[in-house]
Design an enzyme around this catalytic site. Structure first.
Site, PDB file in Angstrom:
ATOM      1  CE  LYS A  79      43.801  35.437  43.055  1.00 49.23           C
ATOM      2  NZ  LYS A  79      44.943  34.566  42.743  1.00 49.23           N
ATOM      3  CB  SER A 124      38.456  37.601  37.756  1.00 52.01           C
ATOM      4  OG  SER A 124      39.157  38.789  37.448  1.00 52.01           O
ATOM      5  CD  GLU A 131      50.623  38.956  30.800  1.00 52.12           C
ATOM      6  OE1 GLU A 131      50.727  38.509  31.949  1.00 52.12           O
ATOM      7  OE2 GLU A 131      51.488  38.755  29.925  1.00 52.12           O
TER       8      GLU A 131
HETATM    9  C1  PLP Z   1      40.227  40.108  40.499  1.00 54.39           C
HETATM   10  C2  PLP Z   1      41.384  39.285  40.080  1.00 54.39           C
HETATM   11  N1  PLP Z   1      41.359  38.755  38.856  1.00 54.39           N
HETATM   12  C3  PLP Z   1      42.372  37.992  38.391  1.00 54.39           C
HETATM   13  C4  PLP Z   1      43.488  37.736  39.185  1.00 54.39           C
HETATM   14  C5  PLP Z   1      44.600  36.899  38.618  1.00 54.39           C
HETATM   15  O1  PLP Z   1      44.580  35.613  39.157  1.00 54.39           O
HETATM   16  P1  PLP Z   1      45.858  34.680  39.036  1.00 54.39           P
HETATM   17  O2  PLP Z   1      46.898  35.255  39.951  1.00 54.39           O
HETATM   18  O3  PLP Z   1      45.378  33.356  39.459  1.00 54.39           O
HETATM   19  O4  PLP Z   1      46.290  34.736  37.620  1.00 54.39           O
HETATM   20  C6  PLP Z   1      43.556  38.274  40.481  1.00 54.39           C
HETATM   21  C7  PLP Z   1      44.716  38.010  41.336  1.00 54.39           C
HETATM   22  O5  PLP Z   1      44.831  38.503  42.425  1.00 54.39           O
HETATM   23  C8  PLP Z   1      42.481  39.052  40.939  1.00 54.39           C
HETATM   24  O6  PLP Z   1      42.481  39.595  42.174  1.00 54.39           O
END
Ligand code: PLP
Length: 347
Positions: free
Chosen positions: A61, A319, A212
């Site tokens: 982020k 992520s 998701e």
């Molecule tokens: C660790 C993590 N991965 C993925 C995402 C998803 O990102 P996006 O909202 O850009 O789809 C988030 C969103 O907060 C996140 O905190």
């Protein structure tokens, strides 16, 4: 959903991602691309893993938040910024604001994990909480922006945020140009939109698949319906991915570029967290582990899109890693106690 030309109307483009990368150079961590023969064998696929859990503030982020702020005027920065977040965008916004000398206010759910709240506090941002079930966080942000003259920095619904997030794919493809498929988590859709736009502009043969949680399948429904299809309630242990609808600016990009969106159950997420720890020595929060979970659960192989299969090299975006040790421990233990079947594990 295959792209034939750049979908420039949204501004989320390959060149936009390249420009963002130039702006972010020296500010973001170039996170490592990890490989592990043990992990590849455990999921039955040749994997390379982009470890964004090792990014500044513990999640990808920071790329988008810093990029958005770096494009604001000195006057806007001086007035201050506000953004809503499940926690990771809030931390990223707080740090980006600190680095650029802007006061930051962050709107977070009242049930925010303690580890995320503590990190935001340390970064000196003002924290305002809202109730997930009864309050609309965007309205809380809009009210604060109107009252205090703050500049809104969305967690996904911003071109600058999306192209900043797309630098994850740019780095992944620079380090592993031979990947055949990239798996990306989807919450509001900013990360997937930025990554997919870059990949299709530069490596159109590479497939991009969003992942998701099963209980938050708003993007899958929206992609199938070809328009925004909000869900009544979003539920998952992946707090960063609990969205009721895709970000309006991300959806057209996702519709144009994403090859598919698959969903996974929470059990596969905890399994992926355990495997990341075991084989890569990384700590993943549930949202951060979901792309790996898609391989474990068979979600990618089971996808209805013709041609979606496990052949070839997979790039997996892990992520984020913002989870406290007690939660991490209890999720991993729960999975261990249930003795989950390990799908795709040979032998
Ligand atoms: C660790 C993590 N991965 C993925 C995402 C998803 O990102 P996006 O909202 O850009 O789809 C988030 C969103 O907060 C996140 O905190």
């Amino acid at each position: 959903m295959r792209a034939t030309a750049e979908h420039t109307a949204t501004g989320v483009t390959g060149s936009g991602v390249r420009q963002a990368a130039a702006r972010l150079a020296g500010v973001v961590v170039r996170t490592p691309l990890l490989t592990s023969a043990g992990l590849s064998s455990a999921v039955g696929a040749d994997l390379v893993v982009k470890a964004e859990c090792l990014q500044v503030t513990g999640a990808f982020k920071f790329r988008g938040a810093y990029h958005h702020l770096s494009r604001l005027s000195p006057e806007d920065l001086a007035r201050g910024v506000v953004g809503a977040s499940s926690g990771n965008h809030a931390q990223a916004l707080a740090l980006a604001a600190q680095l650029l000398g802007a006061p930051a206010t962050v709107v977070v759910p009242a049930d925010i994990p303690e580890v995320k709240l503590a990190a935001i506090d340390r970064l000196g941002a003002d924290v305002v909480t809202y109730e997930r079930d009864s309050q609309d966080r965007d309205q809380v942000v809009a009210a604060l922006s109107a009252e205090r003259g703050l500049c809104v920095v969305p967690s996904a619904n911003s071109v600058a945020v999306m192209v900043g997030a797309g630098t994850v794919a740019l780095e992944l493809l620079q380090d592993a140009p031979d990947v055949d498929t990239i798996l990306v988590p989807v919450g509001g859709g900013g990360l997937a939109a930025g990554c997919a736009a870059f990949v299709k502009a530069t490596h159109p043969r590479v497939r991009v698949i969003g992942v998701e949680p099963y209980g938050c399948n708003d993007t899958q429904l929206s992609l199938h319906a070809k328009h925004s299809t909000p869900i009544a309630a979003a539920s998952s242990i992946a707090d960063g991915l609990r969205h009721n609808a895709p970000a309006p600016l991300a959806l057209p990009v996702l519709l144009h570029y994403l090859d598919d969106v698959v969903t996974v159950h929470d059990d596969a997420i905890t399994e992926a967290m355990a495997l990341g720890f075991e084989h890569l020595k990384v700590v993943l929060e549930p949202s951060g582990a979901i792309a790996l979970a898609a391989l474990l659960s068979g979600a990618v192989a089971a996808s209805s899109t013709p041609g979606t299969h496990l052949d070839g090299r997979m790039g997996v975006v892990l992520s984020g890693g913002n989870v406290d040790w007690a939660t991490f421990g209890s999720l991993i233990t729960r999975r261990h106690e249930r003795g989950l079947p390990r799908l795709h594990r040979p032998g």
